[in-house]
Scaffold this motif. Structure first.
Motif, PDB file in Angstrom:
ATOM      1  N   GLY A 326       8.795  67.980  16.291  1.00 13.76           N
ATOM      2  CA  GLY A 326       8.329  67.539  14.993  1.00 13.76           C
ATOM      3  C   GLY A 326       8.136  68.618  13.962  1.00 13.76           C
ATOM      4  N   ILE A 327       8.235  69.898  14.336  1.00 15.36           N
ATOM      5  CA  ILE A 327       8.022  70.963  13.368  1.00 15.36           C
ATOM      6  C   ILE A 327       9.204  71.056  12.410  1.00 15.36           C
ATOM      7  N   VAL A 328      10.399  70.922  12.943  1.00 14.37           N
ATOM      8  CA  VAL A 328      11.607  70.990  12.134  1.00 14.37           C
ATOM      9  C   VAL A 328      12.723  70.323  12.941  1.00 14.37           C
ATOM     10  N   GLN A 329      13.839  70.051  12.315  1.00 10.06           N
ATOM     11  CA  GLN A 329      14.975  69.505  13.051  1.00 10.06           C
ATOM     12  C   GLN A 329      15.481  70.554  14.045  1.00 10.06           C
ATOM     13  N   PRO A 330      15.532  70.227  15.329  1.00  8.65           N
ATOM     14  CA  PRO A 330      15.987  71.219  16.311  1.00  8.65           C
ATOM     15  C   PRO A 330      17.379  71.762  16.011  1.00  8.65           C
ATOM     16  N   GLU A 368      21.782  70.232  34.243  1.00  4.55           N
ATOM     17  CA  GLU A 368      21.583  69.618  35.552  1.00  4.55           C
ATOM     18  C   GLU A 368      20.112  69.314  35.817  1.00  4.55           C
ATOM     19  N   VAL A 369      19.221  70.203  35.358  1.00  4.19           N
ATOM     20  CA  VAL A 369      17.789  70.048  35.654  1.00  4.19           C
ATOM     21  C   VAL A 369      17.061  69.286  34.554  1.00  4.19           C
ATOM     22  N   PHE A 370      17.347  69.613  33.291  1.00  2.00           N
ATOM     23  CA  PHE A 370      16.595  69.051  32.164  1.00  2.00           C
ATOM     24  C   PHE A 370      17.384  68.033  31.352  1.00  2.00           C
ATOM     25  N   GLY A 371      18.647  67.894  31.645  1.00  2.00           N
ATOM     26  CA  GLY A 371      19.513  67.075  30.825  1.00  2.00           C
ATOM     27  C   GLY A 371      19.376  65.585  31.082  1.00  2.00           C
ATOM     28  N   PRO A 372      20.220  64.827  30.375  1.00  2.00           N
ATOM     29  CA  PRO A 372      21.228  65.355  29.447  1.00  2.00           C
ATOM     30  C   PRO A 372      20.595  65.817  28.133  1.00  2.00           C
ATOM     31  N   ASP A 373      21.255  66.766  27.468  1.00  2.00           N
ATOM     32  CA  ASP A 373      20.744  67.232  26.191  1.00  2.00           C
ATOM     33  C   ASP A 373      21.037  66.195  25.105  1.00  2.00           C
ATOM     34  N   GLU A 374      20.117  66.128  24.112  1.00  2.00           N
ATOM     35  CA  GLU A 374      20.246  65.134  23.048  1.00  2.00           C
ATOM     36  C   GLU A 374      21.484  65.391  22.204  1.00  2.00           C
ATOM     37  N   THR A 375      21.632  66.621  21.763  1.00  2.00           N
ATOM     38  CA  THR A 375      22.863  67.146  21.179  1.00  2.00           C
ATOM     39  C   THR A 375      23.072  68.492  21.845  1.00  2.00           C
ATOM     40  N   PRO A 376      24.238  69.130  21.720  1.00  2.00           N
ATOM     41  CA  PRO A 376      24.499  70.336  22.500  1.00  2.00           C
ATOM     42  C   PRO A 376      23.372  71.371  22.417  1.00  2.00           C
ATOM     43  N   GLY A 377      22.778  71.686  23.578  1.00  2.00           N
ATOM     44  CA  GLY A 377      21.784  72.739  23.675  1.00  2.00           C
ATOM     45  C   GLY A 377      20.366  72.332  23.366  1.00  2.00           C
ATOM     46  N   ILE A 378      20.100  71.070  23.062  1.00  2.00           N
ATOM     47  CA  ILE A 378      18.750  70.639  22.682  1.00  2.00           C
ATOM     48  C   ILE A 378      18.199  69.711  23.761  1.00  2.00           C
ATOM     49  N   PHE A 379      17.131  70.178  24.427  1.00  2.00           N
ATOM     50  CA  PHE A 379      16.547  69.456  25.555  1.00  2.00           C
ATOM     51  C   PHE A 379      15.078  69.145  25.277  1.00  2.00           C
ATOM     52  N   ARG A 380      14.617  68.029  25.773  1.00  2.00           N
ATOM     53  CA  ARG A 380      13.188  67.696  25.769  1.00  2.00           C
ATOM     54  C   ARG A 380      12.649  67.995  27.164  1.00  2.00           C
ATOM     55  N   VAL A 381      11.657  68.887  27.229  1.00  2.00           N
ATOM     56  CA  VAL A 381      11.046  69.253  28.504  1.00  2.00           C
ATOM     57  C   VAL A 381       9.548  69.043  28.352  1.00  2.00           C
ATOM     58  N   GLY A 382       9.044  67.941  28.867  1.00  2.00           N
ATOM     59  CA  GLY A 382       7.644  67.618  28.677  1.00  2.00           C
ATOM     60  C   GLY A 382       7.351  67.435  27.191  1.00  2.00           C
ATOM     61  N   ASP A 383       6.339  68.161  26.695  1.00  2.00           N
ATOM     62  CA  ASP A 383       5.993  68.057  25.279  1.00  2.00           C
ATOM     63  C   ASP A 383       6.591  69.202  24.468  1.00  2.00           C
ATOM     64  N   ARG A 384       7.679  69.784  24.958  1.00  2.00           N
ATOM     65  CA  ARG A 384       8.346  70.894  24.267  1.00  2.00           C
ATOM     66  C   ARG A 384       9.816  70.555  24.041  1.00  2.00           C
ATOM     67  N   VAL A 385      10.384  71.267  23.083  1.00  2.00           N
ATOM     68  CA  VAL A 385      11.825  71.209  22.844  1.00  2.00           C
ATOM     69  C   VAL A 385      12.407  72.564  23.196  1.00  2.00           C
ATOM     70  N   VAL A 386      13.460  72.560  23.982  1.00  2.00           N
ATOM     71  CA  VAL A 386      14.193  73.786  24.310  1.00  2.00           C
ATOM     72  C   VAL A 386      15.507  73.763  23.545  1.00  2.00           C
ATOM     73  N   VAL A 387      15.741  74.810  22.765  1.00  2.00           N
ATOM     74  CA  VAL A 387      16.973  74.946  21.986  1.00  2.00           C
ATOM     75  C   VAL A 387      17.748  76.112  22.579  1.00  2.00           C
ATOM     76  N   PHE A 388      18.896  75.808  23.171  1.00  2.00           N
ATOM     77  CA  PHE A 388      19.656  76.797  23.943  1.00  2.00           C
ATOM     78  C   PHE A 388      21.013  77.047  23.305  1.00  2.00           C
ATOM     79  N   VAL A 389      21.459  78.323  23.329  1.00  2.00           N
ATOM     80  CA  VAL A 389      22.840  78.620  22.931  1.00  2.00           C
ATOM     81  C   VAL A 389      23.424  79.685  23.856  1.00  2.00           C
ATOM     82  N   PRO A 390      24.665  79.491  24.317  1.00  2.00           N
ATOM     83  CA  PRO A 390      25.396  80.603  24.932  1.00  2.00           C
ATOM     84  C   PRO A 390      25.867  81.525  23.816  1.00  2.00           C
TER      85      PRO A 390
END
Length: 417
Positions: A326-330, A368-390
């Motif tokens: 909710g802070i900003v668009q992931p 595999e563990v937290f997915g599927p991601d909402e859009t590439p690299g964006i995962f919901r993990v509990g009450d947090r958002v993880v934003v990942f990039v290779p």
């Protein structure tokens, strides 16, 4: 492996809007020295003054291709070491604040102000020549000498590597211990300092490893609070470092991180914080790389313990942000990471840039563990958002020094959180 998805995201990326920035407080001059077989032999034969203080750590760093830093408190020993290498390598601006300030100017940001209470004359000249405004909090020129740090850059072919280590160039830093006054704004200058930075939207801060007492940390935390309150759009970021005593890390956890909006760290620094928090973590993060899933979980534990809103984690091949929903668009935070990855790759130089295989494998592990991601690299993990990039990786890079600071500062100022 989703190569095409990430390649498209990188290629479609546009430069974000960037506003005025203040950096502080760790600024120095780096002497960058390539490690050769002959130099390594000189270290082992103890013909280099003071080498015995850091040789084991240097070897460990090289075996694991892991960046590390040691602090030499004996001033005479460090002076002899600096004098020994006075004709070696090349000089460049150093310290997280100095490197970030010049990077901000390279991005076209104006004004960029660098709070540098301990900067010497040559350091100030380098900043000014780059278009940075240095603040030394002195009425005159001041008599601070320039502080030199030694940066030993090495390639992965000099020593046998540990099992499962990805061969890569890296660096090992030997630093003096700065006086705590280089991290604190003098009481008499606090009001004028705030007036100078009222237009800034981002404060990229560093150097807190040089504080030693509870009183100094309390003072630094209070100053962080008034920097955060200078205007409604201001966000503060603290960049972490390796090689810090456990007692200092504990005070950073109590006073600095809870009063910051954002922190930046690598896998070694995350592991050290986990050890202080006594949170289950790999037996020795500094010795053996962990999994991307474990890094995410450790970052969540750190955020829960400190309340920090944003954690930027970077390691070889990939980066991630841990943010609150909710802070900003992931997707905008992801764009900031992609933009920063481009900047760091370009700064490294080298040959063709390719998407990191390690990063793509880490992405698959997270899916595999937290997915599927909402859009590439964006995962919901509990009450947090993880934003990942290779990341993009440059082949046969020309430099390693300062890349983490370029990455963290760019991602921070480009992130609209």
């Amino acid at each position: 492996m989703y190569t095409g998805v990430w390649a498209d995201l990188y290629q479609s990326l546009q430069k974000p809007q960037l506003g005025p920035v203040i950096t502080g407080f760790n600024v120095n001059i780096d002497r960058v020295i390539p490690v050769t077989s002959d130099l390594l032999r000189s270290f082992e034969q103890h013909t280099v003054p003071g080498a015995g203080l850091f040789l084991d750590r240097l070897k460990h760093s090289m075996h694991y291709c892991s960046a590390d830093e040691v602090f030499v408190s004996e001033q005479l020993v460090f002076h002899d070491l600096v004098d020994f290498f006075s004709a070696s390598g090349s000089l460049a601006i150093g310290g997280q604040a100095g490197i970030a300030a010049i990077q901000m100017r390279c991005l076209g940001i104006t004004p960029v102000t660098c709070a540098a209470p301990g900067a010497g004359p040559r350091t100030r000249n380098i900043l000014e020549d780059a278009g940075v405004i240095p603040l030394t909090f002195e009425s005159g020129v001041g008599d601070h000498p320039d502080i030199i740090h030694l940066i030993f850059e090495y390639t992965p072919d000099l020593v046998p590597l540990a099992d499962d280590v990805v061969p890569r160039s890296n660096r090992f830093i030997v630093s003096p211990v700065h006086d705590p006054s280089t991290v604190l704004i003098p009481d008499a200058c606090e009001k004028s300092f705030l007036e100078r930075i009222t237009s800034c939207k981002r404060a990229f801060l560093s150097g807190y490893q040089y504080l030693r007492t509870e009183h100094e940390f309390v003072t630094a935390a209070r100053q962080l609070q008034f920097i955060r309150g200078v205007n409604p759009l201001m966000r503060t970021h603290v960049e972490c470092v390796s090689g810090v005593k456990r007692s200092v890390l504990a005070m950073m956890l109590r006073h600095i991180i809870p009063n910051s909006d954002s922190i930046g760290l690598n896998e070694q620094e995350l592991g050290l914080f986990m050890q202080v928090l006594r949170v289950p973590a790999p037996a020795s993060v500094a010795v053996q790389p962990s999994s991307p899933v474990t890094y995410v979980r450790d970052a969540i534990s750190l955020a829960d313990a400190t309340g920090v809103t944003r954690i930027h984690f970077h390691t070889f091949g990939y980066y991630f942000l841990l943010i609150k929903p909710g802070i900003v668009q992931p997707e905008l935070s992801r764009n900031a990471l992609l933009f920063a990855a481009q900047q760091a790759s370009e700064a490294a130089g080298g040959d063709e840039q390719i998407l990191s295989r390690e990063g793509l494998l880490a992405y698959a592990a997270l899916r595999e563990v937290f997915g599927p991601d909402e859009t590439p690299g964006i995962f919901r993990v509990g009450d947090r958002v993880v934003v990942f990039v290779p990341t993009y990786i440059s082949q046969n890079i020309h430099k390693t020094t300062g890349l983490g600071d370029i990455l963290s500062s760019t991602a921070f100022v480009a992130d609209p959180f």
